[in-house]
Write a protein that holds these residues in place. Sequence first.
Motif, PDB file in Angstrom:
ATOM      1  N   GLY A   1       8.124 -41.225 -14.410  1.00  0.00           N
ATOM      2  CA  GLY A   1       8.756 -42.473 -13.995  1.00  0.00           C
ATOM      3  C   GLY A   1       7.731 -43.413 -13.396  1.00  0.00           C
ATOM      4  N   ASP A   2       8.149 -44.628 -13.165  1.00  0.00           N
ATOM      5  CA  ASP A   2       7.312 -45.601 -12.466  1.00  0.00           C
ATOM      6  C   ASP A   2       7.601 -45.446 -10.982  1.00  0.00           C
ATOM      7  N   PHE A   3       6.667 -44.837 -10.264  1.00  0.00           N
ATOM      8  CA  PHE A   3       6.908 -44.517  -8.870  1.00  0.00           C
ATOM      9  C   PHE A   3       6.781 -45.733  -7.957  1.00  0.00           C
TER      10      PHE A   3
ATOM     11  N   ASN B   1       0.824 -51.295  -7.489  1.00  0.00           N
ATOM     12  CA  ASN B   1       0.916 -49.844  -7.610  1.00  0.00           C
ATOM     13  C   ASN B   1       0.572 -49.133  -6.304  1.00  0.00           C
ATOM     14  N   HIS B   2       1.176 -49.593  -5.232  1.00  0.00           N
ATOM     15  CA  HIS B   2       0.882 -49.029  -3.913  1.00  0.00           C
ATOM     16  C   HIS B   2       1.214 -47.536  -3.852  1.00  0.00           C
ATOM     17  N   VAL B   3       2.425 -47.175  -4.290  1.00  0.00           N
ATOM     18  CA  VAL B   3       2.886 -45.791  -4.146  1.00  0.00           C
ATOM     19  C   VAL B   3       2.088 -44.866  -5.047  1.00  0.00           C
ATOM     20  N   ALA B   4       1.871 -45.269  -6.297  1.00  0.00           N
ATOM     21  CA  ALA B   4       1.138 -44.408  -7.228  1.00  0.00           C
ATOM     22  C   ALA B   4      -0.274 -44.145  -6.731  1.00  0.00           C
ATOM     23  N   ARG B   5      -0.923 -45.221  -6.205  1.00  0.00           N
ATOM     24  CA  ARG B   5      -2.294 -45.051  -5.697  1.00  0.00           C
ATOM     25  C   ARG B   5      -2.317 -44.123  -4.487  1.00  0.00           C
ATOM     26  N   ALA B   6      -1.326 -44.280  -3.643  1.00  0.00           N
ATOM     27  CA  ALA B   6      -1.275 -43.463  -2.443  1.00  0.00           C
ATOM     28  C   ALA B   6      -1.065 -41.985  -2.777  1.00  0.00           C
ATOM     29  N   ILE B   7      -0.187 -41.737  -3.725  1.00  0.00           N
ATOM     30  CA  ILE B   7       0.070 -40.350  -4.124  1.00  0.00           C
ATOM     31  C   ILE B   7      -1.185 -39.725  -4.697  1.00  0.00           C
ATOM     32  N   TRP B   8      -1.850 -40.482  -5.549  1.00  0.00           N
ATOM     33  CA  TRP B   8      -3.069 -39.962  -6.179  1.00  0.00           C
ATOM     34  C   TRP B   8      -4.136 -39.644  -5.117  1.00  0.00           C
TER      35      TRP B   8
ATOM     36  N   SER C   1      14.117 -46.627  -8.879  1.00  0.00           N
ATOM     37  CA  SER C   1      14.674 -45.534  -9.677  1.00  0.00           C
ATOM     38  C   SER C   1      13.643 -44.427  -9.898  1.00  0.00           C
ATOM     39  N   GLY C   2      12.393 -44.798 -10.093  1.00  0.00           N
ATOM     40  CA  GLY C   2      11.343 -43.800 -10.266  1.00  0.00           C
ATOM     41  C   GLY C   2      11.127 -42.998  -9.000  1.00  0.00           C
ATOM     42  N   ARG C   3      11.120 -43.690  -7.859  1.00  0.00           N
ATOM     43  CA  ARG C   3      10.932 -43.004  -6.582  1.00  0.00           C
ATOM     44  C   ARG C   3      12.110 -42.079  -6.269  1.00  0.00           C
ATOM     45  N   GLN C   4      13.331 -42.528  -6.592  1.00  0.00           N
ATOM     46  CA  GLN C   4      14.507 -41.700  -6.309  1.00  0.00           C
ATOM     47  C   GLN C   4      14.469 -40.405  -7.115  1.00  0.00           C
ATOM     48  N   LEU C   5      14.068 -40.503  -8.377  1.00  0.00           N
ATOM     49  CA  LEU C   5      13.951 -39.318  -9.217  1.00  0.00           C
ATOM     50  C   LEU C   5      12.917 -38.353  -8.626  1.00  0.00           C
ATOM     51  N   LEU C   6      11.786 -38.900  -8.199  1.00  0.00           N
ATOM     52  CA  LEU C   6      10.736 -38.085  -7.593  1.00  0.00           C
ATOM     53  C   LEU C   6      11.231 -37.455  -6.278  1.00  0.00           C
TER      54      LEU C   6
ATOM     55  N   THR D   1       6.372 -36.995  -0.050  1.00  0.00           N
ATOM     56  CA  THR D   1       7.808 -37.122   0.233  1.00  0.00           C
ATOM     57  C   THR D   1       8.090 -38.431   0.951  1.00  0.00           C
ATOM     58  N   LYS D   2       7.212 -38.767   1.902  1.00  0.00           N
ATOM     59  CA  LYS D   2       7.369 -40.019   2.647  1.00  0.00           C
ATOM     60  C   LYS D   2       7.168 -41.219   1.725  1.00  0.00           C
ATOM     61  N   MET D   3       6.210 -41.120   0.811  1.00  0.00           N
ATOM     62  CA  MET D   3       5.943 -42.220  -0.119  1.00  0.00           C
ATOM     63  C   MET D   3       7.137 -42.490  -1.050  1.00  0.00           C
ATOM     64  N   ALA D   4       7.926 -41.451  -1.307  1.00  0.00           N
ATOM     65  CA  ALA D   4       9.047 -41.610  -2.237  1.00  0.00           C
ATOM     66  C   ALA D   4      10.263 -42.268  -1.592  1.00  0.00           C
ATOM     67  N   LYS D   5      10.235 -42.453  -0.268  1.00  0.00           N
ATOM     68  CA  LYS D   5      11.370 -43.062   0.408  1.00  0.00           C
ATOM     69  C   LYS D   5      11.319 -44.579   0.287  1.00  0.00           C
ATOM     70  N   GLU D   6      12.490 -45.190   0.236  1.00  0.00           N
ATOM     71  CA  GLU D   6      12.571 -46.634   0.011  1.00  0.00           C
ATOM     72  C   GLU D   6      12.008 -47.422   1.193  1.00  0.00           C
ATOM     73  N   GLU D   7      12.207 -46.939   2.419  1.00  0.00           N
ATOM     74  CA  GLU D   7      11.705 -47.699   3.560  1.00  0.00           C
ATOM     75  C   GLU D   7      10.183 -47.749   3.556  1.00  0.00           C
ATOM     76  N   THR D   8       9.531 -46.691   3.061  1.00  0.00           N
ATOM     77  CA  THR D   8       8.069 -46.694   2.966  1.00  0.00           C
ATOM     78  C   THR D   8       7.615 -47.725   1.956  1.00  0.00           C
ATOM     79  N   ALA D   9       8.279 -47.729   0.759  1.00  0.00           N
ATOM     80  CA  ALA D   9       7.916 -48.691  -0.283  1.00  0.00           C
ATOM     81  C   ALA D   9       8.102 -50.117   0.206  1.00  0.00           C
TER      82      ALA D   9
END
Length: 1418
Positions: A648-650, A689-696, A654-659, A712-720
């Motif tokens: 998904g597009d993190f 691509n803030h979240v994807a870069r952070a995860i990587w 929707s991508g973050r929720q799936l993750l 897990t924190k990166m996947a939350k909406e408030e973090t994004a």
Amino acid sequence: VTFFVLFLSEFMAEESNEKFWDFVNANQDIEGEHDGKDTDQAYYELIVKKASALLSSVQVNMFKFALSLRAYSATVQSFQQIASNEPPPSGCSAFFSIHGEKTCDTDGLAALLKTASHRPKPYLFKGDHKYPGSNPDAPVVILYAQFGTLEFRRLHHVIVSKVKEGQAAYVLRHYLDKPSEKKVYLSGYGVELAIKSQEYKAKDDTQVQENDPVDEVQGFLFGKLKTIYPELKEQLKELRKHLVESTNEMAPLKVWQMQDLSFQTAARILAAPSVDALNVMKDLSQNFPTKASCLDVFILSPQFFKGTLGLQPGDSALFINGLHIDLDTQDIFRYWINNLETDHRYSSWPYNVQELLRPTFPGVIRQIRKNFHNLVIILDPTQENSAELLSVAEMFYSNNIPLRFVIGLVFVVSDEDDIDGMQDAGVAMVRAYNYICDEVNSQSAFEAIMSVSDTQLSVGDVVKVLEKRFPYVEVSSVLSADSSYDANRKEGRAYYAQTGVGPLPVVMYNGIPYQREHLDPDELETVTMQKILETTTFYQRAVYLGELATDHDVVDFIMNQPNVVPRINPRVLSTSRTYLDLSDTTIVATNLFSCYVCVFQPKYIYIIFFHLPNFYFILTLTCPHKLLCHCGFIDDGYIRPVTYWVVGDFDTPSGRQLLYDAIRHMKTSNNVRLGMINNPSNDPSAETNHVARAIWAAMQTQSANNAKNFITKMAKEETAAALEKGADIRDFAVGVRRKDRTGHFIIKENFVLQGFKMSLFLDVLKLKKGQRAVISNGRIIGPLEEEEVFNQDDFLLLESIILKTSGERIKSKVQQFGIEEDSDLVMKVDALLSSQPKGEARVEYGFADDRYSAVKIRPKEGDVYFDVVAVVDPVTRDAQKLAPLLLVLKQLVNINLRVFMNCQSKLSEMPLKSFYRYVLEPEVVFQADGSFSSGPMAKFLDMPQSPLFTLNLNTPESWMVESVHTRYDLDNIYLQEVENIVAAEYELEHLLLEGHCFDVSSGQPPRGLQFTLGTAANPVIVDTIVMANLGYFQLKANPGAWILKLRKGRSDEIYKIYSHDGTDSPADSDDIIVVLNNFKSRIIKVKVQKKPDKFNEELLSDGTEENDTGFWKGFTGGGKTEEPKQDKDDVINIFSVASGHLYERFLRIMMLSVLKNTKTPVKFWFLKNYLSPTFKEFIPHMAKQYGFQYELVQYKWPRWLHQQTEKQRIIWGYKILFLDVLFPLAVDKILFVDADQIVRTDLKELRDFDLEGAPYGYTPFCESRREMDGYRFWKSGYWASHLAGRKYHISALYVVDLKKFRKIAAGDRLRGQYQGLSQDPNSLSNLDQDLPNNMIHQVPIKSLPQDWLWCETWCDDNSKKSAKTIDLCNNPMTKEPKLQAAVRIVAEWKDYDQEIKRLITIYVLTQLNTCRTYDVTS
């Protein structure tokens, strides 16, 4: 030879579409590599070499085997037939077809592509070869060409370039411009040479002219010896006879010598060295009549097969890797309207589950006071179709059908807090239902609901019901927002959302959702009844095995089944699944970021595994190859059988929720490891691509636990949201080491975001930018829709299914191996096995001791092997087939083989009375000069001379075979009178298409319905009639694509096709397309429905006629179709059967006697299955000479009907079992006249005889010849009791009123009775006669006057003068040969015989003048 390269391409296609095109692209000009002067063997070896480059050694062996079988010849021929419907442009040996327009001019292709959208797209078949990467929205270009030729290469290059430009979707179909006319020799069938009883001589005295010089006995070529030494002809004949009889003497055995033959044969096999044991078994079983006398010298072992497979002595079984090879849910909840176990209305029903084992009539539903069958209906009561579904439930309930109903209707209504039932009809219904349940009971509540208006539900409808039934209650207090009857309203909607069962309404049986098309009320009733009957068998087995007892809760028993899941998600539970091919993956070590790299061939996709526990991150990179960085935690020593890859597009919600849901599930399970594939919606950048870069970055710098918490924190909406507003990413990295927060972190983050290769998603995962998917052990679930929910419960469901179906078992096996990277191996093995077609379940078998009863052949060390277990009685037909099959299997693959001897004791007769050959070769055989051998064939060498033999073929179920060339009587082979050899050639004439048809309204087969099979250009090539037994029908066809339709006339006037299954077209298509492209059996299912204005009409009513007599095209051939159609009242239809030259001789004389005495035009109907080539060649000449019509009817014995093995009994079966489907509906009456009968009157009298309502009329056996009283078996015992004073009738002559016969389903009744009686080998000894006499109470027989059939055996001499027909019955007292009796009894017989012989002579001389050779003496 040309076909071999096409066969190889089809073999590759069965492996995968990618392998097919890899092979095609690598071998576009393979014909150029083959010198036209090369031998057949040289070209074969070239093909095998090409195969070896792409296949494993085992696969190469299987390919060789497929070539020897010519297994793909039907596939190639099917494409040829499809091409014949699109004839090529003039001068083109290969051509394009673009939406119906054809050309081989590459310059004109572009123009045709531009105009293609104005023409309909062509229909593509399941077996079509579609070029990878073709644009599905582009015009379809079909290339008809012979792969490997220069012309193919030229056109292929052009169309591939168009595909790459996105201008075309490319499909390749094999096409040979000038196919060879040479016949292909097939294998995979058996040939039986059965010893025939000589109690009554039935051999023709006509001599066969011998001219075949091939004859070998023990190395002596007697054909050549007779040519070299003609003066020694008699001596050579004596020598040949001596050599044969000295080695193959058939010494008669006494009864006491037979009783242990099975054990003695097994002892002989087990005494042989293991390397020879299969050959010994083959020799003994296939030549048993000559080997039996030598077996009594073997000492029996007291230790023989003792297995646990439920096999009786003499039974056979074959298992390969535990797979049996035929030698033939969830607790859904609430508001139960009824409870069979506690409700008073069911108190009279028995409670003991043992009642399931009591015998009942077929189709009867047992009424037992247990909740075996649970129906759940989830609906919104305000929907229009809700009332219809409830009416079906009410029908079941009111008729005491043993169903327990949930009308947890699961009322899916508004779940708002302060909703007013006076304003919302759905909420009003829920509250009213709850109120009545509390005040009375659930049954009353259900009845009240059923009384609500069946139109669109309104609040007023609910109010009326309450006011009528409860006039004292204040309705507003029940329905208002503060109602106390609001229980389970919110829970109903929540439950519906949690189950994930899809759009409303939903109906489930024992937790299994119905398909959408089954929710029609009529269909729902039928399907539910079928499910009840099917599930009863499951419960019976459980009771029998002690798994289910009376004191058990049935619902708990259901819930404990391994296939019960916590949530229903159609995507997860779908049987249509796509898998990644992980089988060619190799792991190599690399120093790149301390990762492992996986190379997926042939796509060159690199997957990088990072060292962190049970966690992955996957991101695409820009580099020289297509790269997929799969960053994650390598196994920490614990095997995790479930691998999830979340796509998904993190950087989207929707991508973050799936993750996020995936991570939450992973934290609750020790069975799961998780990988992430970022699929950005847009080109990546630092701004988006803030979240994807952070995860990587976290994956590369942090410890396992820190990274997991951070992601897990990166996947939350408030973090994004915070990152979008400019927050520093490091502020969220709680617990991260300081140096990682001061630069190293950012460097890694910037490195990875150089770009993305989207071809990975397009080519491999078939995803577009930003699309989401879940990949579980290689299975692709997706792409998920934009608003589609795939939550933590779905991950749990998916895990449960994987663990129960495959994961746990694979894990346990892998643990035994002790291989590194165990979780990877589980993932790959699961993906490989799960992607294969599903067949029967494998079974674990165990044998206490195999020291004394098994042939054991060990596998080669250090190589993968197949575990093969066979259980067989060595003196059965199964042994005759199994021994050569195992010998071939042993040459093809590495096997660990055990063959257990399952013997029978106390045999009272010879167990095998035939010689047998199974035609099967592991690979193609060549002669010394490199040319093909004469082909696979059955050879019977050194046969005993004294017996009389009959030749039978044992072919696959779908083959329709006929003899096409032999000068010998294959029904009566007497080798003492044959100087050389008996040669016979058979031809696969047609492949059989079988089907079952039902009327969806009645649930019954539509008896008399007719189908046609043809093409678009020729819609009616063959047709057939549906019988009532299982709605069965059969059609003969050849390889190709065919269109099945209802036949014009009453069939398509009354009925329409409702749906179909097992075909090659969509289930809702009006035209049923069926592609026959292999030699396997093809069975389809068709459902039909009466048209609304024809609901009360019947196909077989007395007042209707079928206005088209085209049916006999379906199973006939060779008739005089060019003659004008006769009025049916002016034609006498006569049916007869014959096998063997003598009976064909009788048949011709019977026909002549009919023609001499009958003034009305005659049409003969002959069963084609057993007629000799000489008869089929001569009959058109006779028809022309005497002016009669004829048809050769053909019908394959249905697989579901008990098979006869003796040829004579098979022929008897054809006389009586298929009368309703052999002839077209337009034939009102048919007369059967035995071949050995002489007719002395006009048969019009018999045709017009009044049967007084009976479906058929037979002549009773004569009783006037008193000296035969002792042979009249029907005068005593069973028959005297059964007939109860009625006559026993002879089957040599009868008249059938087909209209009445079909109307009372006489054929179906006869087949049903036959099916039951024929299981007993001592029953129906005279099948064609005993069956109608046995059924005389159910299918009445009209007795014809005695003078219609005179037989010397049973009738006195005085009655002969008035005889209208004379039958040459066998005489059990004198056993006089039939030919001798014919000359003595029938004065005119000899004259008729001479007249026919003169006609044959004229015919043969005529053929000789046209340079054709025929058997003069037949």
